[in-house]
Design an enzyme around this catalytic site. Structure first.
Site, short mmCIF file in Angstrom:
data_model
loop_
_atom_site.label_atom_id
_atom_site.label_comp_id
_atom_site.label_asym_id
_atom_site.label_seq_id
_atom_site.Cartn_x
_atom_site.Cartn_y
_atom_site.Cartn_z
N TYR A 156 -8.10 -12.46 -4.67
CA TYR A 156 -7.63 -11.76 -3.47
C TYR A 156 -8.72 -10.82 -2.95
O TYR A 156 -9.03 -10.81 -1.74
CB TYR A 156 -6.34 -10.97 -3.75
CG TYR A 156 -5.92 -10.17 -2.54
CD1 TYR A 156 -5.37 -10.80 -1.43
CD2 TYR A 156 -6.13 -8.78 -2.49
CE1 TYR A 156 -5.03 -10.07 -0.29
CE2 TYR A 156 -5.78 -8.05 -1.36
CZ TYR A 156 -5.23 -8.69 -0.27
OH TYR A 156 -4.90 -7.98 0.87
N PRO A 186 -6.87 -1.32 5.27
CA PRO A 186 -5.96 -0.37 4.65
C PRO A 186 -6.02 -0.44 3.12
O PRO A 186 -6.36 -1.48 2.54
CB PRO A 186 -4.58 -0.83 5.12
CG PRO A 186 -4.80 -2.00 6.02
CD PRO A 186 -6.17 -2.51 5.76
N GLY A 187 -5.62 0.68 2.52
CA GLY A 187 -5.26 0.65 1.10
C GLY A 187 -3.82 0.16 1.00
O GLY A 187 -3.35 -0.61 1.86
N VAL A 189 -0.14 -0.56 1.42
CA VAL A 189 0.84 -0.42 2.50
C VAL A 189 2.15 -1.03 1.99
O VAL A 189 2.14 -2.15 1.47
CB VAL A 189 0.41 -1.23 3.75
CG1 VAL A 189 1.31 -0.91 4.94
CG2 VAL A 189 -1.06 -0.99 4.09
N THR A 191 4.99 -3.14 2.30
CA THR A 191 5.49 -4.26 3.12
C THR A 191 6.04 -5.29 2.13
O THR A 191 6.23 -4.99 0.94
CB THR A 191 4.33 -4.92 3.91
OG1 THR A 191 3.41 -5.45 2.95
CG2 THR A 191 3.62 -3.94 4.82
P1 NDP Z 1 3.67 -9.30 4.61
O1 NDP Z 1 3.94 -10.22 3.48
O2 NDP Z 1 4.71 -8.33 5.02
O3 NDP Z 1 3.24 -10.15 5.90
C1 NDP Z 1 2.36 -11.24 5.81
C2 NDP Z 1 2.42 -12.04 7.09
O4 NDP Z 1 1.46 -13.12 7.00
C3 NDP Z 1 3.77 -12.65 7.32
O5 NDP Z 1 4.13 -12.47 8.68
C4 NDP Z 1 3.58 -14.12 7.01
O6 NDP Z 1 4.39 -14.90 7.88
C5 NDP Z 1 2.12 -14.31 7.41
N1 NDP Z 1 1.51 -15.47 6.77
C6 NDP Z 1 1.28 -15.68 5.45
N2 NDP Z 1 0.77 -16.91 5.27
C7 NDP Z 1 0.67 -17.47 6.50
C8 NDP Z 1 0.23 -18.74 6.97
N3 NDP Z 1 -0.23 -19.68 6.12
N4 NDP Z 1 0.25 -18.98 8.29
C9 NDP Z 1 0.73 -18.05 9.15
N5 NDP Z 1 1.16 -16.84 8.77
C10 NDP Z 1 1.15 -16.56 7.45
O7 NDP Z 1 2.30 -8.54 4.22
P2 NDP Z 1 1.43 -7.45 5.01
O8 NDP Z 1 2.00 -7.15 6.33
O9 NDP Z 1 1.20 -6.35 4.07
O10 NDP Z 1 0.06 -8.25 5.15
C11 NDP Z 1 -0.59 -8.46 6.39
C12 NDP Z 1 -2.10 -8.45 6.19
O11 NDP Z 1 -2.52 -7.16 5.75
C13 NDP Z 1 -2.60 -9.45 5.14
O12 NDP Z 1 -3.80 -10.02 5.62
C14 NDP Z 1 -2.89 -8.55 3.94
O13 NDP Z 1 -3.87 -9.10 3.09
C15 NDP Z 1 -3.38 -7.30 4.64
N6 NDP Z 1 -3.33 -6.08 3.86
C16 NDP Z 1 -2.14 -5.66 3.30
C17 NDP Z 1 -2.12 -4.51 2.54
C18 NDP Z 1 -0.87 -4.05 1.85
O14 NDP Z 1 -0.97 -3.22 0.92
N7 NDP Z 1 0.32 -4.51 2.25
C19 NDP Z 1 -3.31 -3.68 2.40
C20 NDP Z 1 -4.49 -4.21 3.01
C21 NDP Z 1 -4.48 -5.35 3.74
P3 NDP Z 1 5.19 -16.23 7.47
O15 NDP Z 1 5.47 -16.17 6.00
O16 NDP Z 1 6.41 -16.17 8.33
O17 NDP Z 1 4.27 -17.34 7.87
C1 8X3 Z 2 -3.76 -5.28 -0.22
C2 8X3 Z 2 -3.48 -4.01 -0.89
O1 8X3 Z 2 -3.16 -2.81 -3.05
O2 8X3 Z 2 -3.80 -5.15 -3.23
O3 8X3 Z 2 -5.02 -5.42 0.28
O4 8X3 Z 2 -5.41 -3.50 -2.52
S1 8X3 Z 2 -4.00 -3.89 -2.49
#
Ligand code: NDP
Ligand code: 8X3
Length: 256
Positions: A156, A186-187, A189, A191
């Site tokens: 990841y 972001p760090g 989050v 979700t």
């Molecule tokens: P969620 O699981 O809440 O949201 C992830 C989103 O990605 C969903 O809407 C999902 O939609 C979509 N998704 C996943 N796989 C696919 C695919 N193959 N095609 C289209 N859409 C896809 O997680 P987050 O909101 O936290 O994550 C969003 C982004 O932020 C990611 O890139 C994550 O790596 C990044 N991030 C998150 C952090 C955290 O701590 N949460 C920190 C740093 C970065 P669906 O399943 O409906 O397709």
């Molecule tokens: C997603 C958040 O906590 O795995 O980038 O670094 S964490």
């Protein structure tokens, strides 16, 4: 860039940061193109964006891992939706938390196919039109995990390090055009991210956020809208944000 009436494509708009970002752009009067795989969740977000002030909304059932499907979805947009102004490359996920030498190759494939190749496929389909039109902004969701890998998360973290490299390379490739490129990193989050990582194990997911105040999806959306709404000649290359309970991807302060 004034956001009123701009067409903003958000991938992964069905949940978490993507949904919050769609709502934040909606509040600015943008037109929202929402993409993800879960149509029912997208429909909920779509109706909330209209309540929040979106000028209009159009949803696309899209799996970013499939190159031809991505290209076709962008090529087949109705003409009134074709001129995308802002692309938020947000779709992404993590699977498992395991030593690399015992990790599951199918988990690696899913992370790399989504976080790296999916981001590339959507970018490849959308950016040529931005260059021709002489306007556009791409925001890529990186992570503090892309700066400093943590144990059991090598793949990841590697996928997010790749996002940083792609972001910086793309900005150089677009030099001489007005198209801007920003990485928002972001760090932690809160979700569905951890629920997805642990394949629905809610107890294990909750422990990730235990004893600390994580960022909210809205905090990240706020940073994204800020970057996109700077004057047209200002390119915010990168924003790193964490809660005050996190110093980097390895070091947290937990109250309990
Ligand atoms: P969620 O699981 O809440 O949201 C992830 C989103 O990605 C969903 O809407 C999902 O939609 C979509 N998704 C996943 N796989 C696919 C695919 N193959 N095609 C289209 N859409 C896809 O997680 P987050 O909101 O936290 O994550 C969003 C982004 O932020 C990611 O890139 C994550 O790596 C990044 N991030 C998150 C952090 C955290 O701590 N949460 C920190 C740093 C970065 P669906 O399943 O409906 O397709
Ligand atoms: C997603 C958040 O906590 O795995 O980038 O670094 S964490």
């Amino acid at each position: 860039m004034k956001l009123n009436g701009k067409i903003v494509l958000v991938t992964g708009a069905s949940s978490g940061i993507g949904a919050a970002t769609a709502l934040a752009f909606a509040a600015e009067g943008a037109r929202l193109l929402l993409a993800a795989r879960r149509a029912s969740k997208l429909a909920e977000v779509a109706s909330r964006t209209l309540e929040r002030g979106a000028a209009s909304v159009h949803s696309i059932d899209l799996d970013v891992r499939h190159h031809h499907a991505v290209q076709t979805a962008i090529d087949d947009l109705p003409p009134e939706w074709a001129e995308i102004d802002v692309l938020i490359n947000n779709a992404g996920l993590s699977r498992g938390l395991e030593k690399l030498y015992t990790g599951k190759t199918e988990d690696w494939d899913e992370m790399i196919d989504t976080n790296v190749k999916g981001l590339l496929y959507v970018s490849r389909a959308v950016i040529p039109g931005m260059v021709v039109r002489g306007r556009g902004h791409i925001v890529n969701l990186g992570s503090t995990a892309g700066d400093l890998p943590y144990p059991n998360g090598a793949v990841y973290c590697g996928s997010k390090a790749a996002v940083h490299a792609i972001n910086d390379g793309l900005r150089q490739d677009l030099l001489g055009t007005p198209v801007r490129v920003t990485s928002v990193d972001p760090g932690t989050v809160e979700t569905d991210f951890s629920l997805v990582r642990f394949r629905g194990d809610a107890g294990r997911a909750a422990k990730v956020y235990q004893g600390l105040t994580p960022l909210s999806a809205e905090d990240v959306a706020d940073a994204i809208v800020w970057a996109v709404s700077r004057p047209d000649h200002v390119n915010i290359a990168r924003i790193t944000l964490t809660s005050v309970h996190q110093a980097n991807s390895l070091l947290f302060h937990r109250e309990s």
